[in-house]
Design an enzyme around this catalytic site. Structure first.
Site, PDB file in Angstrom:
ATOM      1  N   LYS A  83      46.764  59.458  42.704  1.00 18.36           N
ATOM      2  CA  LYS A  83      45.735  58.799  43.502  1.00 18.36           C
ATOM      3  C   LYS A  83      45.978  59.179  44.956  1.00 18.36           C
ATOM      4  O   LYS A  83      47.092  58.996  45.481  1.00 18.36           O
ATOM      5  CB  LYS A  83      45.907  57.299  43.332  1.00 18.36           C
ATOM      6  CG  LYS A  83      44.624  56.526  43.198  1.00 18.36           C
ATOM      7  CD  LYS A  83      44.978  55.080  42.861  1.00 18.36           C
ATOM      8  CE  LYS A  83      43.768  54.234  42.758  1.00 18.36           C
ATOM      9  NZ  LYS A  83      44.122  52.818  42.636  1.00 18.36           N
TER      10      LYS A  83
HETATM   11  C1  E4P Z   1      41.339  50.837  42.443  1.00 15.59           C
HETATM   12  O1  E4P Z   1      41.783  51.870  42.011  1.00 15.59           O
HETATM   13  C2  E4P Z   1      42.107  49.830  43.183  1.00 15.59           C
HETATM   14  O2  E4P Z   1      43.367  49.720  42.579  1.00 15.59           O
HETATM   15  C3  E4P Z   1      41.500  48.460  43.143  1.00 15.59           C
HETATM   16  O3  E4P Z   1      40.305  48.449  42.397  1.00 15.59           O
HETATM   17  C4  E4P Z   1      41.401  47.773  44.452  1.00 15.59           C
HETATM   18  O4  E4P Z   1      40.843  46.492  44.253  1.00 15.59           O
HETATM   19  P1  E4P Z   1      40.944  45.307  45.326  1.00 15.59           P
HETATM   20  O5  E4P Z   1      39.916  45.553  46.374  1.00 15.59           O
HETATM   21  O6  E4P Z   1      40.640  44.087  44.526  1.00 15.59           O
HETATM   22  O7  E4P Z   1      42.343  45.341  45.860  1.00 15.59           O
END
Ligand code: E4P
Length: 215
Positions: A83
């Site tokens: 990522k």
């Molecule tokens: C996505 O890959 C992220 O891990 C996640 O969806 C972030 O979500 P949040 O805004 O609830 O932290």
């Protein structure tokens, strides 16, 4: 629509896998920080439990550092997807890693232009964060709609992971737009199954079955 779990919690992952509907997992530093296991053990175990893509975030800033970190994360398991936050250094790294066959999920995407650049650089996935946009009074699902249209217009095979999902309506809209993947917190997944009329219906059938049994 593929369903990914947005968690690093092994108990939640095992439970959801037992339902037979998990296609992958997304993690991030915040999610990993909530767990007790060491980072590498945790990722290896998630990759063992789920055979689909497991997103693991790079925390380096410069392209050369991101590439080095991504290579080492990719060695943890065959199904690791690195990522990488969108940015100039991120784009350079995504391009280089794509040429090596390492798949990237471009994260923290908040505009259609960021998604377009990530796809051009060779990202396997882009992750628009819908909930965080809603939080600041922008319609997160509009962004998803725009990205899906742009990718269709130009035939990009980069998949769209709708991320930062907060509630079931986000999931319905994801499916109606036709985005490839929704990554869900476990609580949102549980809400997908439930409906009060289903509970009332089961209760009524079981009650009536008691009458059938005594005949
Ligand atoms: C996505 O890959 C992220 O891990 C996640 O969806 C972030 O979500 P949040 O805004 O609830 O932290």
């Amino acid at each position: 629509m593929k369903i990914f779990l947005d968690t690093a919690n092994l108990k939640q992952i095992k439970e959801a896998v037992s339902w037979g509907i998990v296609d992958g997992v997304t993690t991030n530093p915040t999610l990993c920080s909530r767990e007790e296991e060491s980072f590498e053990d945790l990722i290896k175990e998630i990759c063992r439990i789920v055979s689909g893509p497991i997103s693991v975030e790079c925390v380096s800033s410069r392209a050369d550092e991101i590439i080095k970190e991504a290579r080492s994360l990719a060695k943890l398991a065959d199904n690791v997807v690195v990522k990488i936050p969108i940015g100039i250094e991120g784009l350079k790294a995504i391009k280089a890693l794509a040429q090596e066959g390492i798949k990237a999920n471009t994260t923290l995407v908040f505009s259609p232009m960021q998604a377009l650049l990530a796809a051009k650089a060779g990202a396997r996935y882009v992750s628009p964060f819908v909930g965080r946009l809603d939080d600041v009074s922008h319609d997160g699902m509009d962004l998803v709609d725009q990205i899906v249209t742009i990718f269709n217009n130009y035939g990009f095979d980069t998949e769209v992971i709708v991320a930062s999902i907060r509630h079931p309506l986000h999931i319905v809209e994801t499916a109606l737009i036709g985005a490839d993947i929704a990554t869900l917190p476990f609580a949102a997944l549980e809400k997908m199954v439930k409906h009060p009329l289903t509970d009332i219906g089961i209760e009524r059938f079981l009650k009536d079955w008691e009458k059938v049994k005594v005949k």
